[in-house]
Write a protein that holds these residues in place. Structure first.
Motif, PDB file in Angstrom:
ATOM      1  N   ALA A 187      54.811   6.038  50.908  1.00 50.08           N
ATOM      2  CA  ALA A 187      54.998   5.151  49.754  1.00 50.08           C
ATOM      3  C   ALA A 187      53.765   4.290  49.478  1.00 50.08           C
ATOM      4  CB  ALA A 187      56.227   4.268  49.952  1.00 50.08           C
ATOM      5  N   HIS A 188      53.246   3.644  50.498  1.00 47.77           N
ATOM      6  CA  HIS A 188      52.105   2.745  50.306  1.00 47.77           C
ATOM      7  C   HIS A 188      50.910   3.493  49.707  1.00 47.77           C
ATOM      8  CE1 HIS A 188      49.528  -0.723  50.882  1.00 47.77           C
ATOM      9  NE2 HIS A 188      48.643   0.072  51.475  1.00 47.77           N
ATOM     10  N   SER A 189      50.633   4.684  50.218  1.00 46.50           N
ATOM     11  CA  SER A 189      49.514   5.484  49.712  1.00 46.50           C
ATOM     12  C   SER A 189      49.712   5.903  48.266  1.00 46.50           C
ATOM     13  CB  SER A 189      49.340   6.738  50.567  1.00 46.50           C
ATOM     14  OG  SER A 189      49.027   6.401  51.887  1.00 46.50           O
ATOM     15  N   LEU A 190      50.962   5.930  47.824  1.00 49.23           N
ATOM     16  CA  LEU A 190      51.280   6.340  46.458  1.00 49.23           C
ATOM     17  C   LEU A 190      51.512   5.151  45.533  1.00 49.23           C
ATOM     18  CD1 LEU A 190      53.709   9.257  47.355  1.00 49.23           C
ATOM     19  CD2 LEU A 190      51.319   9.437  46.634  1.00 49.23           C
ATOM     20  N   GLY A 191      51.260   3.933  46.040  1.00 55.54           N
ATOM     21  CA  GLY A 191      51.451   2.732  45.233  1.00 55.54           C
ATOM     22  C   GLY A 191      52.914   2.405  44.988  1.00 55.54           C
ATOM     23  N   MET A 192      53.766   2.777  45.943  1.00 51.89           N
ATOM     24  CA  MET A 192      55.205   2.546  45.812  1.00 51.89           C
ATOM     25  C   MET A 192      55.682   1.617  46.921  1.00 51.89           C
ATOM     26  SD  MET A 192      56.412   6.451  44.941  1.00 51.89           S
ATOM     27  CE  MET A 192      58.046   5.975  44.333  1.00 51.89           C
ATOM     28  N   LYS A 193      56.876   1.088  46.753  1.00 49.76           N
ATOM     29  CA  LYS A 193      57.526   0.303  47.797  1.00 49.76           C
ATOM     30  C   LYS A 193      58.481   1.230  48.546  1.00 49.76           C
ATOM     31  CE  LYS A 193      57.174  -4.072  45.400  1.00 49.76           C
ATOM     32  NZ  LYS A 193      57.896  -5.165  44.766  1.00 49.76           N
ATOM     33  N   GLN A 194      58.365   1.208  49.859  1.00 53.88           N
ATOM     34  CA  GLN A 194      59.151   2.110  50.683  1.00 53.88           C
ATOM     35  C   GLN A 194      60.643   1.826  50.584  1.00 53.88           C
ATOM     36  OE1 GLN A 194      58.407   2.076  54.953  1.00 53.88           O
ATOM     37  NE2 GLN A 194      58.328   4.302  54.861  1.00 53.88           N
ATOM     38  N   GLY A 195      61.415   2.882  50.285  1.00 54.88           N
ATOM     39  CA  GLY A 195      62.865   2.809  50.280  1.00 54.88           C
ATOM     40  C   GLY A 195      63.494   2.100  49.095  1.00 54.88           C
ATOM     41  N   VAL A 196      62.696   1.681  48.142  1.00 52.72           N
ATOM     42  CA  VAL A 196      63.219   0.927  46.998  1.00 52.72           C
ATOM     43  C   VAL A 196      63.507   1.891  45.848  1.00 52.72           C
ATOM     44  CG1 VAL A 196      62.727  -0.886  45.314  1.00 52.72           C
ATOM     45  CG2 VAL A 196      61.954  -1.133  47.690  1.00 52.72           C
ATOM     46  N   PRO A 197      64.762   1.941  45.380  1.00 53.51           N
ATOM     47  CA  PRO A 197      65.087   2.828  44.255  1.00 53.51           C
ATOM     48  C   PRO A 197      64.547   2.292  42.928  1.00 53.51           C
ATOM     49  CG  PRO A 197      67.031   1.599  44.941  1.00 53.51           C
ATOM     50  CD  PRO A 197      65.924   1.239  45.891  1.00 53.51           C
ATOM     51  N   GLY A 198      64.553   3.142  41.906  1.00 52.80           N
ATOM     52  CA  GLY A 198      64.175   2.725  40.564  1.00 52.80           C
ATOM     53  C   GLY A 198      62.691   2.763  40.263  1.00 52.80           C
ATOM     54  N   GLN A 199      61.899   3.364  41.127  1.00 56.02           N
ATOM     55  CA  GLN A 199      60.455   3.455  40.906  1.00 56.02           C
ATOM     56  C   GLN A 199      60.102   4.811  40.288  1.00 56.02           C
ATOM     57  OE1 GLN A 199      58.079   1.703  44.355  1.00 56.02           O
ATOM     58  NE2 GLN A 199      59.965   2.365  45.356  1.00 56.02           N
ATOM     59  N   SER A 200      58.942   4.862  39.699  1.00 58.68           N
ATOM     60  CA  SER A 200      58.419   6.123  39.191  1.00 58.68           C
ATOM     61  C   SER A 200      57.361   6.626  40.158  1.00 58.68           C
ATOM     62  CB  SER A 200      57.780   5.929  37.815  1.00 58.68           C
ATOM     63  OG  SER A 200      58.745   5.540  36.880  1.00 58.68           O
ATOM     64  N   VAL A 201      57.222   7.928  40.219  1.00 55.39           N
ATOM     65  CA  VAL A 201      56.197   8.516  41.075  1.00 55.39           C
ATOM     66  C   VAL A 201      55.101   9.098  40.190  1.00 55.39           C
ATOM     67  CG1 VAL A 201      57.464  10.694  41.269  1.00 55.39           C
ATOM     68  CG2 VAL A 201      55.737  10.131  42.952  1.00 55.39           C
ATOM     69  N   ASP A 202      53.869   8.859  40.578  1.00 53.94           N
ATOM     70  CA  ASP A 202      52.703   9.363  39.871  1.00 53.94           C
ATOM     71  C   ASP A 202      52.280  10.667  40.554  1.00 53.94           C
ATOM     72  OD1 ASP A 202      50.112   9.926  38.945  1.00 53.94           O
ATOM     73  OD2 ASP A 202      49.559   7.804  38.822  1.00 53.94           O
ATOM     74  N   LEU A 203      52.492  11.784  39.876  1.00 47.28           N
ATOM     75  CA  LEU A 203      52.181  13.083  40.475  1.00 47.28           C
ATOM     76  C   LEU A 203      50.690  13.259  40.753  1.00 47.28           C
ATOM     77  CD1 LEU A 203      54.617  15.433  38.541  1.00 47.28           C
ATOM     78  CD2 LEU A 203      54.836  14.537  40.861  1.00 47.28           C
ATOM     79  N   GLU A 204      49.840  12.593  40.004  1.00 47.94           N
ATOM     80  CA  GLU A 204      48.401  12.656  40.285  1.00 47.94           C
ATOM     81  C   GLU A 204      48.094  12.007  41.631  1.00 47.94           C
ATOM     82  OE1 GLU A 204      45.996  11.236  37.035  1.00 47.94           O
ATOM     83  OE2 GLU A 204      46.976  12.588  35.615  1.00 47.94           O
ATOM     84  N   LYS A 205      48.810  10.922  41.952  1.00 50.15           N
ATOM     85  CA  LYS A 205      48.616  10.274  43.258  1.00 50.15           C
ATOM     86  C   LYS A 205      49.134  11.168  44.386  1.00 50.15           C
ATOM     87  CE  LYS A 205      48.473   5.467  41.789  1.00 50.15           C
ATOM     88  NZ  LYS A 205      49.095   4.147  41.912  1.00 50.15           N
ATOM     89  N   VAL A 206      50.238  11.873  44.137  1.00 44.41           N
ATOM     90  CA  VAL A 206      50.751  12.807  45.151  1.00 44.41           C
ATOM     91  C   VAL A 206      49.717  13.902  45.396  1.00 44.41           C
ATOM     92  CG1 VAL A 206      52.566  14.482  45.723  1.00 44.41           C
ATOM     93  CG2 VAL A 206      53.175  12.338  44.588  1.00 44.41           C
TER      94      VAL A 206
END
Length: 144
Positions: A100-119
């Motif tokens: 999550a951190h590497s992808l700019g997300m908060k771990q385990g928190v619902p309601g986020q969007s994922v950036d496929l370019e970051k993946v």
């Protein structure tokens, strides 16, 4: 060793099987023991998938399950997703897990969007393969 994971999804610093396995490998390499192999049975290694497929076939009256109807789900690109790929299955990557951190997300928190370019960028950085599918969150709801 049950699997080669080095980190826990919750970020706690307790010993993980992968770290313990690496310690055992270092001890064995130093010559303190005649046996020179640590045996891994968890993802991404085949034994866990072979056993799961055997159990699914057994539950299906001995009929082999078509792998195109099965997918591996997990939050580790190097273990969960790689294991599914090695086993010939599609994969679903849970992006708000250990990466999550590497992808700019908060771990385990619902309601986020994922950036496929970051993946894709992370995949390249850690030399992992791209999952078949990517979702931002997974939550199992069990009714009592």
């Amino acid at each position: 060793v049950t699997n080669p994971d080095f980190v826990r999804p919750d970020g706690n610093d307790s010993p993980m099987p992968g770290k313990l396995g690496l310690s055992y490998e270092n001890i064995l390499a130093s010559g303190y023991c005649a046996t020179k192999r640590v045996f891994y049975i968890g993802k991404p290694h085949s034994l866990v998938y072979d056993e799961a497929l055997r159990l699914l076939s057994e539950a299906n009256g001995g009929v082999e399950i078509d792998k195109s109807r099965i997918c591996g789900v997990g939050d580790s690109l190097l273990h969960d997703i790689e294991g599914a790929r090695r086993a010939g299955m599609d994969s679903i990557f849970i992006s708000n897990g250990i990466h999550a951190h590497s992808l700019g997300m908060k771990q385990g928190v619902p309601g986020q969007s994922v950036d496929l370019e970051k993946v894709e960028q992370l995949r390249k950085e850690i030399l992992a393969r791209m999952p078949t599918h990517v979702v931002p969150h997974f939550q199992w709801n069990s009714k009592s």
